[in-house]
Design an enzyme around this catalytic site. Structure first.
Site, PDB file in Angstrom:
ATOM      1  CG  HIS A  82      -1.913   1.099   1.239  1.00 37.77           C
ATOM      2  ND1 HIS A  82      -3.121   0.987   0.594  1.00 37.77           N
ATOM      3  CD2 HIS A  82      -1.893   2.340   1.775  1.00 37.77           C
ATOM      4  CE1 HIS A  82      -3.804   2.098   0.745  1.00 37.77           C
ATOM      5  NE2 HIS A  82      -3.085   2.952   1.454  1.00 37.77           N
ATOM      6  CG  ASP A 161     -10.992   4.816   5.820  1.00 41.43           C
ATOM      7  OD1 ASP A 161     -10.352   5.674   6.442  1.00 41.43           O
ATOM      8  OD2 ASP A 161     -10.821   4.612   4.609  1.00 41.43           O
ATOM      9  NE  ARG A 168      -8.288  11.740   7.904  1.00 43.52           N
ATOM     10  CZ  ARG A 168      -7.527  10.783   7.390  1.00 43.52           C
ATOM     11  NH1 ARG A 168      -8.030   9.583   7.156  1.00 43.52           N
ATOM     12  NH2 ARG A 168      -6.270  11.016   7.110  1.00 43.52           N
ATOM     13  CB  SER A 183      -7.333   6.090   7.085  1.00 43.02           C
ATOM     14  OG  SER A 183      -7.654   5.908   5.744  1.00 43.02           O
ATOM     15  CE  LYS A 187      -8.254   2.659   3.805  1.00 38.78           C
ATOM     16  NZ  LYS A 187      -8.275   3.846   2.998  1.00 38.78           N
TER      17      LYS A 187
HETATM   18  N1  URA Z   1      -4.563   6.826   2.176  1.00 39.67           N
HETATM   19  C1  URA Z   1      -5.568   6.320   2.955  1.00 39.67           C
HETATM   20  O1  URA Z   1      -6.118   5.253   2.675  1.00 39.67           O
HETATM   21  N2  URA Z   1      -5.929   7.032   4.035  1.00 39.67           N
HETATM   22  C2  URA Z   1      -5.358   8.189   4.395  1.00 39.67           C
HETATM   23  O2  URA Z   1      -5.735   8.749   5.395  1.00 39.67           O
HETATM   24  C3  URA Z   1      -4.321   8.720   3.572  1.00 39.67           C
HETATM   25  C4  URA Z   1      -3.934   8.013   2.458  1.00 39.67           C
END
Ligand code: URA
Length: 437
Positions: A82, A161, A168, A183, A187
């Site tokens: 990621h 999220d 946000r 966040s 996930k």
């Molecule tokens: N990517 C995400 O999934 N969440 C964030 O808060 C910032 C980048």
């Protein structure tokens, strides 16, 4: 418990109890706390921060807001990668087939473009027919049988999220380390993986631009991963200029295919190889990073990684035969060159501004629901450290929107700082965190 009191507590810099964090996340997800109170709480967290214990509870509460994927009956080590988000970051498109070709299972849940950064799903969907819309059962089946599946976030996973990120995004609270950590890690942990390689971008085009803060984010991501039993490596990589030469969805697919053919630009290949090698090591397919890179290079040289990409396109609904002719599909109405006003050496390229310019050209969304133009984007002909003569083409921008052409041309020109001083391309790999060996 009263949201008002919890907000005030964080506003004053006090620590939350686990119950308070769980209450805020659960009741907000259920629609029982209004957006304005959660926004105020997010802003309080932004300024006052969270301890690592508070962040861990946030992650847990966010995971509990939805469904978790169970991959335990799929044999082999399951690992994902990621990125915190960058400009021209098409690493996933190269890395996923490459690492899968080495026999590693990759269950990958990817995102769409956020702000000035691009998203893997938008890039892949520029291949006609390609789908990222999967049920969890079909996702599991493809990972098991084919080794890799790239799908979009399901509505049932971490719904907290989805709601929180939307707030946000409009309340300027994205750039908070505990909130980014909550966040991303909620996930990824909900995906049911064994290992995770994170690419924390640092520099002008990253959400967190400062090196010190990027390191803090990287350490927190690694600590949270460990807390939840995940093997984690975090690689801090440079985002002071876009990665590779292409920005924009279709062009980025074409550049990724060139990388899989062995013709990729050095900066993009360096980052891709480092992240892919870390995955191979975690998955037990190579002793160390240099050995893993040898395996990966072979998979490119023999064409196996490219073959896996074509197969991935086919299995996810696209036509692999179209890949090599993507650029000859319908061209943009406008393709405009930006030329150097004087000779010199490129000193810097503001990737944030290039990212926002490409969004304006149509490659990203200005507002939720905007339709992306897969053809739109910017092709960089020169990067930091390159010598240019007056009149040389620095970049070409592609768009169907005549109204944005002049502004885009000017902002691309402004981004190129050119003078006589020597300049070298940035160091791409700043640090690797989480390697205890
Ligand atoms: N990517 C995400 O999934 N969440 C964030 O808060 C910032 C980048």
């Amino acid at each position: 418990m009263l949201p008002y009191e919890i907000i005030e507590k964080k506003q004053q810099g006090d620590r939350h109890s686990p119950e308070e964090i769980r209450f805020m996340v659960k009741e907000f997800t259920a629609g029982n706390i209004p957006d304005y109170q959660i926004s105020a709480w997010l802003m309080a967290i932004y300024f006052q921060g969270f301890s690592i214990e508070e962040t861990a509870v946030l992650v847990e509460a966010m995971i509990e807001s939805g469904e978790r994927i169970d991959l335990s009956d799929i044999s082999g080590y399951k690992i994902d990668k990621h990125s915190t988000g960058g400009v021209g970051d098409k690493v996933t498109l190269i890395l996923a087939p490459l690492v899968a070709a080495a026999g590693v299972k990759i269950p990958m849940i990817s995102g769409r473009g956020l702000g000035h950064t691009g998203g893997t799903l938008d890039k892949l969907e520029s291949i006609p027919g390609f789908t990222t819309d999967y049920s969890i059962d079909d996702f599991r089946r493809q990972v098991d049988e084919f080794g890799v599946c790239i799908m979009g976030q399901s509505a049932t996973m971490v719904p907290a999220d989805k709601k929180m990120y939307a707030l946000r995004d409009v309340t300027a609270t994205v750039r908070s380390i505990p909130l980014i950590c909550g966040s991303i890690m909620s996930k990824k942990i909900a995906e049911g993986i064994d290992g995770l390689v994170l690419d924390v971008k640092t520099g002008r085009g990253a959400f967190i631009a400062e090196e010190e803060k990027s390191r803090e984010l990287a350490n927190q991501l690694a600590d949270i991963g460990k807390e939840f039993g995940l093997d984690v490596r975090v690689v801090i990589t440079d985002m002071n200029q876009p990665l590779g030469n292409q920005i924009g969805n279709r062009n980025e697919v074409v550049e990724s295919v060139e990388c899989l053919k062995g013709n990729g630009p050095a900066d993009l290949m360096e980052v891709t190889m480092e992240l892919s090698a870390e995955m191979l090591v975690l998955a037990g397919k190579a002793e160390d990073v240099p050995a893993a890179k040898t395996v990966l290079n072979e998979l490119i040289e023999t064409g196996e990684a490219l073959e896996k990409f074509y197969d991935l396109v086919e299995i996810q609904g696209g036509d692999p035969k179209i890949i090599d002719s993507l650029l000859s599909l319908e061209p943009s109405k406008f393709s405009v060159e930006v030329t150097a006003p004087a000779e010199g050496i490129v000193q810097s390229l503001d990737s944030y501004q290039l990212g926002t310019t490409s969004v304006k050209l149509g490659a990203g969304r200005m507002q939720m629901g905007d339709v992306i133009d897969p053809k739109a984007g910017i092709s960089l002909e020169r990067k930091i450290g390159d010598r240019v003569n007056a009149g040389d083409v620095l970049a070409v921008c592609y768009t169907d929107k005549e109204s944005v052409v002049e502004e885009a041309k000017q902002s691309i020109l402004d981004v190129f700082e050119i003078d006589d001083a020597d300049a070298s391309p940035p160091t791409m790999i700043h640090e690797v965190i989480g390697d205890e060996t």
